[in-house]
Enzyme design. Structure first.
Site, PDB file in Angstrom:
ATOM      1  N   LYS A 177      -0.193 -21.199  -3.276  1.00  0.00           N
ATOM      2  CA  LYS A 177       1.012 -20.561  -3.978  1.00  0.00           C
ATOM      3  C   LYS A 177       2.348 -21.088  -3.519  1.00  0.00           C
ATOM      4  O   LYS A 177       3.358 -21.529  -4.090  1.00  0.00           O
ATOM      5  CB  LYS A 177       1.212 -18.964  -3.549  1.00  0.00           C
ATOM      6  CG  LYS A 177       0.229 -17.933  -4.180  1.00  0.00           C
ATOM      7  CD  LYS A 177       0.781 -16.811  -3.913  1.00  0.00           C
ATOM      8  CE  LYS A 177      -0.443 -15.629  -4.171  1.00  0.00           C
ATOM      9  NZ  LYS A 177      -0.147 -14.343  -3.450  1.00  0.00           N
ATOM     10  N   ARG A 207      -7.772  -5.861  -4.838  1.00  0.00           N
ATOM     11  CA  ARG A 207      -9.219  -5.878  -5.468  1.00  0.00           C
ATOM     12  C   ARG A 207      -9.820  -4.511  -5.344  1.00  0.00           C
ATOM     13  O   ARG A 207     -10.933  -4.431  -5.543  1.00  0.00           O
ATOM     14  CB  ARG A 207      -9.911  -6.883  -4.661  1.00  0.00           C
ATOM     15  CG  ARG A 207      -9.917  -7.175  -3.195  1.00  0.00           C
ATOM     16  CD  ARG A 207     -10.736  -8.447  -2.882  1.00  0.00           C
ATOM     17  NE  ARG A 207     -10.871  -8.688  -1.407  1.00  0.00           N
ATOM     18  CZ  ARG A 207      -9.662  -9.077  -0.787  1.00  0.00           C
ATOM     19  NH1 ARG A 207      -8.419  -9.344  -1.281  1.00  0.00           N
ATOM     20  NH2 ARG A 207      -9.769  -9.101   0.694  1.00  0.00           N
TER      21      ARG A 207
HETATM   22  O1  F6P Z   1      -2.943 -14.184  -4.893  1.00  0.00           O
HETATM   23  C1  F6P Z   1      -3.899 -12.978  -4.626  1.00  0.00           C
HETATM   24  C2  F6P Z   1      -3.734 -11.724  -4.845  1.00  0.00           C
HETATM   25  O2  F6P Z   1      -2.656 -11.389  -3.833  1.00  0.00           O
HETATM   26  C3  F6P Z   1      -4.442 -10.714  -5.062  1.00  0.00           C
HETATM   27  O3  F6P Z   1      -5.220 -10.372  -3.892  1.00  0.00           O
HETATM   28  C4  F6P Z   1      -3.968  -9.611  -5.742  1.00  0.00           C
HETATM   29  O4  F6P Z   1      -4.889  -8.700  -6.440  1.00  0.00           O
HETATM   30  C5  F6P Z   1      -3.147 -10.287  -6.813  1.00  0.00           C
HETATM   31  O5  F6P Z   1      -2.763 -11.416  -6.072  1.00  0.00           O
HETATM   32  C6  F6P Z   1      -1.985  -9.576  -7.282  1.00  0.00           C
HETATM   33  O6  F6P Z   1      -1.202  -9.052  -6.439  1.00  0.00           O
HETATM   34  P1  F6P Z   1      -0.082  -8.289  -7.045  1.00  0.00           P
HETATM   35  O7  F6P Z   1      -0.523  -7.073  -7.362  1.00  0.00           O
HETATM   36  O8  F6P Z   1       0.676  -8.174  -5.792  1.00  0.00           O
HETATM   37  O9  F6P Z   1       0.752  -8.828  -7.942  1.00  0.00           O
END
Ligand code: F6P
Length: 543
Positions: free
Chosen positions: A507, A271
């Site tokens: 998840k 984020r």
């Molecule tokens: O599930 C939350 C999360 O881990 C976020 O913090 C993150 O931005 C998003 O999923 C996507 O993660 P990634 O960039 O590893 O696909």
């Protein structure tokens, strides 16, 4: 880690509590009437962001106590720890260095004894070179055609930042390129995103820090299959897929040439990543110069946050005031109301930034907190919101602090539009603060029974953030402002703002359920009776 006196046992907290008892009934009408200088004094300015925080339920004493609380919580030390690359994300044992992403060439930011700034600039240069080739048409697709459409595949931090920035800075974008953002695992998102695209002219950016996120990898596989169905040749993947990730091994395994991979590092939280390689779609849309101007805006706000005394430090002041509402007034939500259509996705972006960061219920030391932490952030652009949910903010039973964001100059000056738009910003903040008393309503010759309905209690707080113009630099300052507000809140609340364990359970349970939905024969379900029944009904329904 700083020593862990519990927040509620700090002297400044106790002082704020007794101060709150005296102030909670005070009305902004009276605070303004008693202090004619308030509207100009309770303001601060940081690199082009003028913040009027005078319409908050605070006095000079409140601010003094909040600054004292920040001192007791060692906010200054924590800021230095973050900027200095200390591993302040303790549950993942990681540094938190999004500020290094916008550090100028030549700066030194050390993680584990290594200066990370040269690598940051290497990636930026590679992104710029790639963007220049795609934007100019020099980059050719597999059949020799230039790229016309770019699809960013990512979710959460690998989606919301690019979506927001591409919308916010669309004014500066190259308009003959089309940008789409594919995030949801819902096949509808995939189908609608690609339905009118030509694979020969489409570039996919698979954007995932981990390169393991179910939604993104599923969409990336469908995109590859869709692309190959037309282009036929597996060699075409090298011309139509780029990757943004920290995980080179997984990128390779997926079949994307690591020459088309733009990396970042585990010290960039999802984020907090829109100014890393995750911004590839933004560079493609805006061009490298505008992207770097945005980074300069981030950096300017970083410098302000790091070096300005708390009394003039905009993120610190706004962060502390939000703690005041959340933890003392019990405000559960906060509205962000941009009066600029280009910022329509800004509230959605802020939702992840604020709520994934500060949606925590235990302290860094693991103790359950006994005060409110992160608020629910939400919002829509004005003036649209005025005709839907503002009613509740004005006359409902909830206290909802608002941030109005506005610009003195419009990027699209059309007739009187901008003056009308801005009149609404000032009017809303004024109406929220001062309301309309029963006496004022009666003076309008309203029938007595209608008076309570037409009375506005006022005393509803807001900040007005006024900037000159929505430029890439200005957007950088705004995003960094909120990043540092979140940081300030997290330090006071003594919570870990940089992990997100709360998303893991869902998840894990989903991956357990997937084979149960896909099983050819009735699976042996071992969930609760509700989940079992829902799965059975779904299996029945999809036949
Ligand atoms: O599930 C939350 C999360 O881990 C976020 O913090 C993150 O931005 C998003 O999923 C996507 O993660 P990634 O960039 O590893 O696909």
């Amino acid at each position: 880690m700083a020593e862990h006196t519990l927040l509620t046992q700090r002297p400044a907290w106790a002082a704020l509590q007794s101060h709150f008892q005296g102030l909670k009934a005070a009305h902004l009408r009276d605070l303004f009437a008693a202090d004619p200088g308030r509207g100009t004094r309770l303001t601060a300015e940081a690199v082009g962001v003028f913040a009027d925080y005078s319409k908050n339920r605070v006095t000079d004493e409140t601010l003094k106590l909040l600054f004292a609380l920040a001192g007791e919580c060692d906010l200054k030390g924590r800021i230095e720890a973050m900027f200095g690359g200390e591993k302040i994300n303790i549950t993942e044992n990681r540094a938190v260095l999004h500020t290094a992403l916008r550090a100028p060439k030549g700066a030194v930011v050390t993680v584990d004894g290594k200066n990370v700034v040269p690598e940051v600039h290497e990636v930026l240069d590679a992104m710029s070179a790639f963007a220049d080739r795609v934007r100019s048409g020099a980059w050719k697709g597999h059949t020799g055609k230039p790229i016309r459409s770019v699809v960013n595949i990512g979710i959460g931090g690998s989606d919301l930042g690019p979506v927001m920035a591409n919308e916010a800075l669309r004014f500066y974008a190259q308009r003959d390129l089309t940008f789409r953002f594919l995030s949801n695992v819902d096949g509808t998102d995939f189908a609608e995103t690609v339905r009118d695209l030509d694979p020969a002219e489409t570039l996919f950016i698979v954007c995932s820090k981990t390169f393991t996120t179910q939604e993104t990898m599923t969409n990336a596989e469908s995109a590859r299959a869709w692309s190959l169905a037309t282009l036929k040749d597996p060699a075409s993947v090298a011309k139509h897929f780029a990757a943004v990730s920290t995980n080179a091994a997984k990128v390779k395994e997926f079949g994307i040439d690591t020459a088309n991979m733009f990396g970042f590092w585990d010290w960039v939280g999802g984020r907090y990543s829109m100014d890393s390689a995750v911004g590839l779609a933004t560079v493609l849309a805006l061009g490298p110069t505008h992207f770097r101007q945005m980074l300069d805006g981030f950096h300017a706000m970083d410098q302000h946050f790091r070096t300005t005394p708390f009394e003039k430090n905009v993120p610190v002041i706004l962060g502390l005031i939000s703690v005041w509402y959340g933890s003392f007034f019990g405000a559960e939500t906060a509205a962000v109301l941009p009066y600029d259509q280009y910022l329509k996705r800004f509230p959605a972006y802020l939702q992840q930034l604020t709520m994934e960061s500060n949606g925590k219920r235990v302290t860094l030391g693991g103790a359950e907190v006994d005060y409110q932490t992160g608020a629910v952030y939400w919002g829509e652009p004005g003036t649209n919101g005025q005709h839907s949910f503002y009613q509740l903010i004005h006359q409902g039973t909830k206290l909802i602090p608002c941030d109005f964001i506005a610009f003195s100059k419009s990027l699209n000056p059309v007739g009187r539009h901008h003056d009308l738009l801005m009149a609404n910003v000032f009017a809303q903040a004024e109406a929220l603060a001062f309301g309309k008393t029963a006496e004022q309503v009666r003076a309008d010759k309203v029938e007595e029974w209608l008076v309570p309905h037409k009375t506005f209690p006022g005393n509803r707080p807001s900040n007005v953030l006024l900037l000159e113009k929505l430029t890439p630099f200005a957007l950088g300052t705004l995003v960094a402002l909120y990043e540092h507000i979140v940081f300030t809140q997290g330090v006071i609340w003594d919570i870990g703002s940089f992990d997100q364990w709360g998303v893991e359970l869902g998840k894990a349970l989903a991956s357990r359920i997937v084979p149960e939905l896909e099983a050819a024969t009735e699976p042996d379900l071992k969930h609760d009776s509700s989940t079992n029944a829902l799965i059975r009904r779904y299996r029945q329904g999809k036949k």
